[in-house]
Design an enzyme around this catalytic site. Sequence first.
Site, PDB file in Angstrom:
ATOM      1  N   THR A 293       0.867  -1.186   0.000  1.00 41.53           N
ATOM      2  CA  THR A 293       0.000   0.000   0.000  1.00 41.53           C
ATOM      3  C   THR A 293       0.897   1.228   0.000  1.00 41.53           C
ATOM      4  O   THR A 293       1.619   1.466   0.976  1.00 41.53           O
ATOM      5  CB  THR A 293      -0.904   0.029   1.257  1.00 41.53           C
ATOM      6  OG1 THR A 293      -1.638  -1.189   1.316  1.00 41.53           O
ATOM      7  CG2 THR A 293      -1.872   1.201   1.193  1.00 41.53           C
TER       8      THR A 293
ATOM      9  N   LYS B 226      -7.658   1.192  -2.347  1.00 41.59           N
ATOM     10  CA  LYS B 226      -7.132   0.648  -1.093  1.00 41.59           C
ATOM     11  C   LYS B 226      -7.226   1.694   0.034  1.00 41.59           C
ATOM     12  O   LYS B 226      -7.548   1.373   1.181  1.00 41.59           O
ATOM     13  CB  LYS B 226      -5.683   0.196  -1.285  1.00 41.59           C
ATOM     14  CG  LYS B 226      -4.930  -0.142  -0.022  1.00 41.59           C
ATOM     15  CD  LYS B 226      -5.427  -1.400   0.680  1.00 41.59           C
ATOM     16  CE  LYS B 226      -4.747  -1.571   2.037  1.00 41.59           C
ATOM     17  NZ  LYS B 226      -5.044  -2.811   2.701  1.00 41.59           N
TER      18      LYS B 226
ATOM     19  N   LYS C 157       0.639   4.888   8.360  1.00 39.00           N
ATOM     20  CA  LYS C 157       1.178   5.223   7.033  1.00 39.00           C
ATOM     21  C   LYS C 157       0.021   5.359   6.030  1.00 39.00           C
ATOM     22  O   LYS C 157      -0.068   6.315   5.273  1.00 39.00           O
ATOM     23  CB  LYS C 157       2.148   4.115   6.602  1.00 39.00           C
ATOM     24  CG  LYS C 157       2.557   4.221   5.156  1.00 39.00           C
ATOM     25  CD  LYS C 157       2.882   2.938   4.433  1.00 39.00           C
ATOM     26  CE  LYS C 157       2.250   1.644   4.744  1.00 39.00           C
ATOM     27  NZ  LYS C 157       1.654   0.929   3.640  1.00 39.00           N
TER      28      LYS C 157
END
Length: 300
Positions: A95, A170, A238
Site C-alpha cells: 500500500t 485501497k 502510514k
Amino acid sequence: MRIGFIGLGIMGRPMAKNLVRAGFDVAVYNRSKPPRADLAAAGAHVVSSPADAARNADVVITIVTDSADVEDVCLGPSGVIEGAKQGTVVVDMSTISPEMTRRIGGLLADRGVGMLDAPVSGGEEGAVAGSLSIMVGGDARNLDRVRPALQALGKRIVHCGPLGAGQTVKLCNQIAVSLTNLAVCEALMFAQRSGVDPAKMLEAVSAGAGASWQMTNLGPRMLRRDFSPGFKIRLQQKDLRLALESAREHHLPLPGLALVHQLFASVESTGCGEEGTQALLKALEKLANVKVETGSPPTA
Ligand SMILES: NC(=O)c1ccc[n+]([C@@H]2O[C@H](COP(=O)([O-])OP(=O)(O)OC[C@H]3O[C@@H](n4cnc5c(N)ncnc54)[C@H](OP(=O)(O)O)[C@@H]3O)[C@@H](O)[C@H]2O)c1
C-alpha cells in the site's frame, strides 16, 4: 509462469507460499535473512537481490512497506529495473501513494516493463487463506496476463482503473477499516461502562447489522488483550497519512479519519506502534479510565 517475489513480511511470506503451492516457479528475495529459510523449505528459490528476483521472471510481485521502499526495490541499486526483461509485468501489492505508483510505472515503461498496482485487503488471515481482495490499477491486458498468479492469492480481483486506481481504492478501504475499528472499540467501552459483559455484546452484535470484519476478528483479540500484530499500527498510520494527504490535495474534509489518525497517534506515543490495530482500544480506555474485561472467555 515464472514469478519473482520481493518482501517476505507478515503478508508476503504466506502469499509467496501460496504461489509455490499453486505450482508456480517462484524466486524470492527478502532484505533480512530470517524469512528466507522458511520459503526455501516451502520450495521457492532464494535469490540475493531484487534484480535477481526479476531476472527471467514473467511477473515480479513486490509487497514491502512504504512508497520509498517500493521505489528502492524497483529502481534502486540492484533493483527490479536492472534485472527485468522487456515484457515483464511488475505487480506492486504494497500500500503506497498513487502518485509514487505512477512515477515508478512511468520509469519502468521506459524500459518496456509493465506495471500494475494491486494492493490487498483481508489481513494476515486472508494472505494465509489465499482469500485476499485485490484492487488493481493499470493496463487491463497486463492484468489478464498475471491473473493466474493473482488467483492463487485472492478471491476477488477488481480492475479499478488506470495505474494508481488500485491504491486509491485501497485507501478508501483503509478509511472504512479504521473507522469501523473505532466503532468496535466504542461499542466495547459502552458495554463495559454499562455493566454488560463485552463478550456477550460481541456474540450478539456480530450476528446483526453491527457486524463487521473488525468486530469478528479484532473484537475477540481486544477482549483477550492480545495486541500482537496482524496489521501494525505503524503501517495503519502510514495508510491514513496517505489518505489524508490525498484528501487534502482534493480539498476533501474527512473528519472521522482525522480523529482516528490522532487516536492511533496517542497509542503510538506510548510506544505501541508495533502492536496490532486492535490496540486502538487502549486510546479509548485511557480517555475514559475504563478497562474492557470480560466475565467469560471470548470464543473466536
Ligand atoms: N499486514 C496486513 O494486515 C496488511 C494488509 C494489507 C496490506 N498490507 C500492506 O502490505 C505491505 C506489507 O505489509 P506487512 O504487514 O507484510 O509488513 P511487514 O511485516 O513489516 O513486512 C515488510 C516487508 O517489506 C520488506 N521491506 C521493507 N522495506 C524494504 C526495503 N526498502 N527494501 C527491501 N525490503 C524492504 C521487509 O524486509 P525486512 O524483513 O528486511 O524488514 C519485510 O519483508 C504494506 O504496504 C502494508 O501496508 C498489510
